[in-house]
Design a protein around this motif. Structure first.
Motif, short mmCIF file in Angstrom:
data_model
loop_
_atom_site.label_atom_id
_atom_site.label_comp_id
_atom_site.label_asym_id
_atom_site.label_seq_id
_atom_site.Cartn_x
_atom_site.Cartn_y
_atom_site.Cartn_z
N HIS A 116 109.05 116.48 -13.44
CA HIS A 116 108.30 116.95 -14.70
C HIS A 116 108.01 118.42 -14.61
CE1 HIS A 116 105.09 115.72 -12.02
NE2 HIS A 116 104.33 116.54 -12.69
N ASN A 119 104.09 123.06 -18.85
CA ASN A 119 104.34 124.48 -19.31
C ASN A 119 103.22 125.32 -19.65
OD1 ASN A 119 103.66 122.63 -21.44
ND2 ASN A 119 104.27 124.07 -22.66
N GLY A 190 99.74 120.38 -20.28
CA GLY A 190 101.15 119.81 -21.05
C GLY A 190 101.71 118.98 -20.14
N SER A 192 105.95 117.34 -19.42
CA SER A 192 107.12 117.01 -19.99
C SER A 192 107.89 116.38 -18.77
CB SER A 192 107.93 118.21 -20.56
OG SER A 192 107.51 118.78 -21.72
N THR A 197 111.28 112.65 -21.55
CA THR A 197 111.60 113.83 -22.66
C THR A 197 113.07 113.54 -22.89
OG1 THR A 197 110.02 115.27 -21.64
CG2 THR A 197 112.04 116.14 -23.27
N ASN A 232 107.35 105.47 -23.83
CA ASN A 232 107.01 106.67 -24.74
C ASN A 232 105.51 106.50 -25.01
OD1 ASN A 232 107.01 109.00 -26.52
ND2 ASN A 232 109.17 108.55 -26.84
#
Length: 236
Positions: A116, A119, A190, A192, A197, A232
């Protein structure tokens, strides 16, 4: 004695992160801005962060967070054998505008925190118990080390730094449970997760695109999308 040494090391690591917050979030304009997370009916404004609640209503309890003190209970149905407890501004409103956040990771033997990125923040992983295999991969356009893997075993009392925005992971290759406290220099770093994703996006990414990108067939892609889409929102 070991627990006291680990605590002192953790505080030192946190100090290193806290002194570098200018690299991520902007400087605050007041001593604190405890996030007001209550919905405002009829308010259509969008902010970079959260609005402040009235500072006159702040108490010492606002600055205490108890959500990281207990290890996670990891059941056999957990697909990763691991769990993350987050302390971002949306969980601990006192962090709003302060440019820091925390995460606690707990991993059983064989457990993994899937690849992951954060960011918006650099991360320091401080291992409090057990040992973990931790690593990150340099950017594809890094002219000196494109896609180079930097990884190693990190034991209790040791730390590993992950540069901002790079793909990274943690895995428990040991025989005992492992835990960490992670420090990030943003109140909203953040997250991801690559599998989530790509294969859990809603609406889903075109299966033909993913099949061609990964060199697999569309049937496999559809199966992965079915599995990951059910997860999700798990990190919200």
């Amino acid at each position: 004695m070991d627990s006291q040494k680990n605590l002192m090391l953790a505080l030192f690591v946190f100090g290193l992160v806290a002194t570098s917050v200018k690299a991520a979030d902007p400087d605050p304009l007041q001593d604190f801005c405890i996030a007001d997370l209550s919905p405002k009916p009829g308010c259509a404004a969008h902010m970079n962060g959260y609005p402040c609640k009235d500072p006159a209503t702040a108490t010492a309890e606002d600055f205490i967070y108890k959500g990281l003190k207990s290890p996670s209970i990891i059941t056999p149905t957990n697909p990763w054998g691991a769990n993350a407890k987050l302390a971002f501004a949306r969980h601990w409103p006192a962090l709003n505008t302060l440019g820091v956040s925390l995460v606690r990771l707990d991993l059983i033997p064989g457990g993994v925190i899937a690849p992951h990125t954060h960011n918006l923040a650099t991360e320091i992983v401080f291992v409090t118990s057990g040992e973990l295999y931790i690593g990150f991969v340099a950017n594809s356009d890094d002219v000196s080390a494109p896609n180079k893997l930097f990884a190693g075993m990190v034991k209790a009392g040791e730390a590993f730094v992950i540069p901002r925005g790079l793909v990274h992971f943690q895995m428990n290759k040991g025989v005992a449970n492992a835990s960490t406290i992670n420090f990030l220099n943003s109140h909203n770093p953040g997250i991801s997760f690559l599998p989530l994703t790509l294969f859990g996006a809603l609406p889903p990414v075109d299966p033909a695109t993913l099949a061609r990108s990964f060199g697999i067939n569309q049937t496999t892609v559809t199966a992965l999308q079915g599995a990951w889409s059910r997860l999700n929102g798990v990190f919200v």
